[in-house]
Design a protein around this motif. Structure first.
Motif, short mmCIF file in Angstrom:
data_model
loop_
_atom_site.label_atom_id
_atom_site.label_comp_id
_atom_site.label_asym_id
_atom_site.label_seq_id
_atom_site.Cartn_x
_atom_site.Cartn_y
_atom_site.Cartn_z
N LEU A 299 0.83 -1.21 0.00
CA LEU A 299 0.00 0.00 0.00
C LEU A 299 0.86 1.26 0.00
N LEU A 300 1.93 1.22 0.79
CA LEU A 300 2.82 2.38 0.84
C LEU A 300 3.45 2.65 -0.52
N LYS B 227 2.19 1.90 -3.44
CA LYS B 227 1.17 2.44 -4.34
C LYS B 227 0.89 3.92 -4.04
N ILE B 228 0.80 4.25 -2.76
CA ILE B 228 0.50 5.64 -2.37
C ILE B 228 1.63 6.57 -2.77
N THR B 229 2.86 6.19 -2.45
CA THR B 229 3.99 7.07 -2.77
C THR B 229 4.19 7.17 -4.27
N LYS C 93 1.74 7.06 -6.52
CA LYS C 93 0.65 7.84 -7.11
C LYS C 93 0.67 9.30 -6.66
N TYR C 94 1.10 9.53 -5.42
CA TYR C 94 1.03 10.90 -4.88
C TYR C 94 2.42 11.41 -4.48
#
Length: 252
Positions: free
Chosen positions: A225-226, A228-230, A232-233
């Motif tokens: 998840l980390l 994917k988040i980093t 994408k954002y």
């Protein structure tokens, strides 16, 4: 000889008495010729009839018995033996014993061999997190497993290897303070290996203990998840000093 095939001593004696007789016998005669106690004779004869070793008939209200011919006994026992062997060969243990020990591994080559074997034995899923060069070592196995319907997912520190769409890339920033090399492999939600570098040497733990497997599975999903988040954002996070300070403390 029948005793070697699982027949009791009394059963063997009853068969021998009937097989050697020239004519059918009743229970009284079987007692006389076999030496089986009278109190046991009907129970023993009944078992032999059930096993198909003795034939029974009623003549003038008297039960008579005769033995299954020896050639047919041999054929019967051979057929049953072969059937038992086939059943044993096809039998699968329904509940395997889980080794809940936590084993330690050292040496990069030993750890690598263990990871390879676990991947090859995977039947349902492979979750793998490692650096880019490690992914390429196991890429042929991972691609083959994915082709065979095994779910393959993971996090790669570096560029995503070709052919594995479920692998999420995580590219570390030059500002990271803990660029530790590691390997995490979880197979079939059943077994885990976690390896890291300590004093310039690879060391690892391996276990099927379910509490540890669940912890490392949560750890894996946290990293996924980390990543994917980093990914994408990233631009937004770079401008948030508080969040970036926390992110830079992670192993990436």
């Amino acid at each position: 000889m029948l005793h070697k095939f699982g027949f009791s001593q009394y059963e063997s004696k009853v068969y021998e008495a009937l097989a050697s007789a020239e004519q059918p016998m009743d229970a009284t005669m079987i007692v006389k010729h076999s030496g089986v106690p009278k109190a046991k004779i009907y129970e023993v004869i009944s078992r032999m009839v059930e096993k198909g070793m003795v034939l029974e008939s009623v003549s003038e209200k008297k039960k008579l018995y005769t033995a299954l011919p020896l050639p047919l006994v041999i054929e019967k026992l051979t057929s049953e033996f072969q059937s038992d062997i086939q059943e044993l060969e096809q039998h699968k243990v329904q509940k395997a014993v889980i080794d809940d020990h936590v084993w330690s591994l050292k040496a990069d080559s030993s750890i690598g061999s263990q990871l390879k074997q676990m991947m090859e034995n995977a039947e349902r899923s492979i979750r793998f997190s490692a650096w880019e060069d490690d992914f390429h070592k196991y890429l042929p196995i991972l691609l083959e497993k994915q082709e065979n319907g095994i779910k393959v997912e993971g996090v790669v520190i570096g560029d995503t290897p070709d052919g594995l769409p479920q692998i999420v890339p995580m590219k570390p920033s030059e500002q990271h303070v803990m660029l530790e090399r590691f390997r995490l492999l979880i197979v079939d939600d059943r077994e885990v290996v976690f390896a890291g570098v300590e004093n310039d040497s690879w060391q690892a733990i391996k276990t099927q203990s379910q509490p540890f497997v669940r912890v490392f599975t949560d750890y894996f999903h946290h990293d996924l998840l980390l990543a994917k988040i980093t990914g994408k954002y990233n631009d937004i996070l770079l401008n948030d000093e508080e969040i970036m300070t926390e992110l830079l403390q992670l192993k990436y």
